[in-house]
Design a protein around this motif. Structure first.
Motif, PDB file in Angstrom:
ATOM      1  N   LEU A  25     -77.301   7.236 -29.211  1.00 10.92           N
ATOM      2  CA  LEU A  25     -77.388   8.688 -29.417  1.00 10.92           C
ATOM      3  C   LEU A  25     -76.477   9.162 -30.549  1.00 10.92           C
ATOM      4  CD1 LEU A  25     -77.313   9.739 -25.665  1.00 10.92           C
ATOM      5  CD2 LEU A  25     -79.318   9.401 -27.125  1.00 10.92           C
ATOM      6  N   LEU A  26     -75.963   8.216 -31.341  1.00 12.31           N
ATOM      7  CA  LEU A  26     -75.027   8.550 -32.415  1.00 12.31           C
ATOM      8  C   LEU A  26     -75.573   9.614 -33.351  1.00 12.31           C
ATOM      9  CD1 LEU A  26     -72.363   7.978 -33.916  1.00 12.31           C
ATOM     10  CD2 LEU A  26     -73.561   6.162 -35.145  1.00 12.31           C
ATOM     11  N   ASP A  27     -76.841   9.510 -33.713  1.00 12.59           N
ATOM     12  CA  ASP A  27     -77.414  10.481 -34.654  1.00 12.59           C
ATOM     13  C   ASP A  27     -77.383  11.906 -34.109  1.00 12.59           C
ATOM     14  OD1 ASP A  27     -79.366   9.822 -32.764  1.00 12.59           O
ATOM     15  OD2 ASP A  27     -81.013  10.146 -34.168  1.00 12.59           O
ATOM     16  N   GLU A  28     -77.384  12.057 -32.786  1.00 17.47           N
ATOM     17  CA  GLU A  28     -77.323  13.389 -32.180  1.00 17.47           C
ATOM     18  C   GLU A  28     -75.890  13.922 -32.126  1.00 17.47           C
ATOM     19  OE1 GLU A  28     -79.170  13.137 -28.356  1.00 17.47           O
ATOM     20  OE2 GLU A  28     -81.019  12.301 -29.190  1.00 17.47           O
ATOM     21  N   GLN A  29     -74.907  13.040 -32.265  1.00 17.26           N
ATOM     22  CA  GLN A  29     -73.502  13.422 -32.153  1.00 17.26           C
ATOM     23  C   GLN A  29     -72.812  13.629 -33.500  1.00 17.26           C
ATOM     24  OE1 GLN A  29     -72.025  13.868 -29.086  1.00 17.26           O
ATOM     25  NE2 GLN A  29     -74.042  13.518 -28.221  1.00 17.26           N
ATOM     26  N   LEU A  30     -73.420  13.124 -34.566  1.00 16.12           N
ATOM     27  CA  LEU A  30     -72.795  13.224 -35.884  1.00 16.12           C
ATOM     28  C   LEU A  30     -72.948  14.613 -36.470  1.00 16.12           C
ATOM     29  CD1 LEU A  30     -73.744   9.978 -37.837  1.00 16.12           C
ATOM     30  CD2 LEU A  30     -71.491  10.690 -37.118  1.00 16.12           C
ATOM     31  N   PRO A  31     -71.901  15.121 -37.089  1.00 19.74           N
ATOM     32  CA  PRO A  31     -72.033  16.385 -37.820  1.00 19.74           C
ATOM     33  C   PRO A  31     -73.068  16.217 -38.940  1.00 19.74           C
ATOM     34  CG  PRO A  31     -69.713  15.763 -37.588  1.00 19.74           C
ATOM     35  CD  PRO A  31     -70.528  14.597 -37.118  1.00 19.74           C
ATOM     36  N   ALA A  32     -73.789  17.260 -39.258  1.00 16.53           N
ATOM     37  CA  ALA A  32     -74.874  17.206 -40.239  1.00 16.53           C
ATOM     38  C   ALA A  32     -74.425  16.656 -41.588  1.00 16.53           C
ATOM     39  CB  ALA A  32     -75.489  18.594 -40.409  1.00 16.53           C
ATOM     40  N   GLU A  33     -73.198  17.001 -42.015  1.00 15.74           N
ATOM     41  CA  GLU A  33     -72.727  16.529 -43.320  1.00 15.74           C
ATOM     42  C   GLU A  33     -72.521  15.014 -43.336  1.00 15.74           C
ATOM     43  OE1 GLU A  33     -69.042  17.855 -41.056  1.00 15.74           O
ATOM     44  OE2 GLU A  33     -70.994  18.728 -41.458  1.00 15.74           O
ATOM     45  N   LEU A  34     -72.197  14.424 -42.187  1.00 13.96           N
ATOM     46  CA  LEU A  34     -72.075  12.966 -42.109  1.00 13.96           C
ATOM     47  C   LEU A  34     -73.439  12.311 -41.941  1.00 13.96           C
ATOM     48  CD1 LEU A  34     -68.935  12.390 -39.848  1.00 13.96           C
ATOM     49  CD2 LEU A  34     -69.088  12.328 -42.333  1.00 13.96           C
ATOM     50  N   LEU A  35     -74.283  12.899 -41.134  1.00 12.59           N
ATOM     51  CA  LEU A  35     -75.608  12.349 -40.874  1.00 12.59           C
ATOM     52  C   LEU A  35     -76.411  12.192 -42.163  1.00 12.59           C
ATOM     53  CD1 LEU A  35     -77.532  11.316 -38.723  1.00 12.59           C
ATOM     54  CD2 LEU A  35     -78.327  13.656 -38.388  1.00 12.59           C
ATOM     55  N   ALA A  36     -76.231  13.113 -43.081  1.00 10.37           N
ATOM     56  CA  ALA A  36     -76.949  13.057 -44.351  1.00 10.37           C
ATOM     57  C   ALA A  36     -76.477  11.900 -45.232  1.00 10.37           C
ATOM     58  CB  ALA A  36     -76.774  14.376 -45.098  1.00 10.37           C
ATOM     59  N   GLN A  37     -75.313  11.335 -44.922  1.00  8.20           N
ATOM     60  CA  GLN A  37     -74.731  10.278 -45.761  1.00  8.20           C
ATOM     61  C   GLN A  37     -74.834   8.882 -45.155  1.00  8.20           C
ATOM     62  OE1 GLN A  37     -70.900  11.390 -47.654  1.00  8.20           O
ATOM     63  NE2 GLN A  37     -71.079  13.219 -46.373  1.00  8.20           N
ATOM     64  N   VAL A  38     -75.424   8.774 -43.950  1.00  3.90           N
ATOM     65  CA  VAL A  38     -75.511   7.475 -43.289  1.00  3.90           C
ATOM     66  C   VAL A  38     -76.954   7.142 -42.921  1.00  3.90           C
ATOM     67  CG1 VAL A  38     -73.171   7.631 -42.329  1.00  3.90           C
ATOM     68  CG2 VAL A  38     -75.096   8.366 -40.956  1.00  3.90           C
ATOM     69  N   GLU A  39     -77.183   5.848 -42.783  1.00  2.00           N
ATOM     70  CA  GLU A  39     -78.450   5.357 -42.249  1.00  2.00           C
ATOM     71  C   GLU A  39     -78.101   4.539 -41.017  1.00  2.00           C
ATOM     72  OE1 GLU A  39     -81.904   2.147 -43.314  1.00  2.00           O
ATOM     73  OE2 GLU A  39     -81.051   3.307 -44.969  1.00  2.00           O
ATOM     74  N   ILE A  40     -78.583   4.960 -39.853  1.00  2.00           N
ATOM     75  CA  ILE A  40     -78.266   4.299 -38.593  1.00  2.00           C
ATOM     76  C   ILE A  40     -79.392   3.331 -38.259  1.00  2.00           C
ATOM     77  CG2 ILE A  40     -77.809   4.640 -36.139  1.00  2.00           C
ATOM     78  CD1 ILE A  40     -76.821   7.492 -36.906  1.00  2.00           C
ATOM     79  N   GLN A  41     -78.996   2.092 -37.957  1.00  2.00           N
ATOM     80  CA  GLN A  41     -79.955   1.048 -37.630  1.00  2.00           C
ATOM     81  C   GLN A  41     -79.534   0.370 -36.338  1.00  2.00           C
ATOM     82  OE1 GLN A  41     -79.687  -1.656 -40.937  1.00  2.00           O
ATOM     83  NE2 GLN A  41     -80.713  -0.261 -42.352  1.00  2.00           N
TER      84      GLN A  41
END
Length: 85
Positions: A25-41
């Motif tokens: 559920l990491l993608d739901e917990q990350l702030p938007a500014e961080l989510l835009a800079q990462v690719e979760i696999q």
């Protein structure tokens, strides 16, 4: 397009039962500014639990850095550290 930081979450059995399920559920917990800079696999195994220096499951790779005993909080901190570097 800017290269994104790769975050790999181990989905192997040991990691999953030791808390890795929550990490999905990491993608739901990350702030938007961080989510835009990462690719979760997801990764079926990061082969970290067999290493002598291992500090326990679950494992997450943030770039080239391994986070042992990973929690959402620890992974977010590792992401912030890697993005600063």
């Amino acid at each position: 397009m800017e290269k994104k930081l790769i975050v790999k979450i181990c989905t192997g059995t040991l990691c999953y039962v030791m808390g890795g399920a929550e990490l999905q559920l990491l993608d739901e917990q990350l702030p938007a500014e961080l989510l835009a800079q990462v690719e979760i696999q997801g990764s079926p195994c990061l082969d970290c639990c067999n290493r002598e220096d291992s500090q326990g499951a679950p494992f997450v790779k943030v770039g080239d850095r391994t986070v042992s005993g990973a929690t959402i909080e620890k992974v977010v901190e590792a992401i912030k550290d890697e993005l600063k570097a």
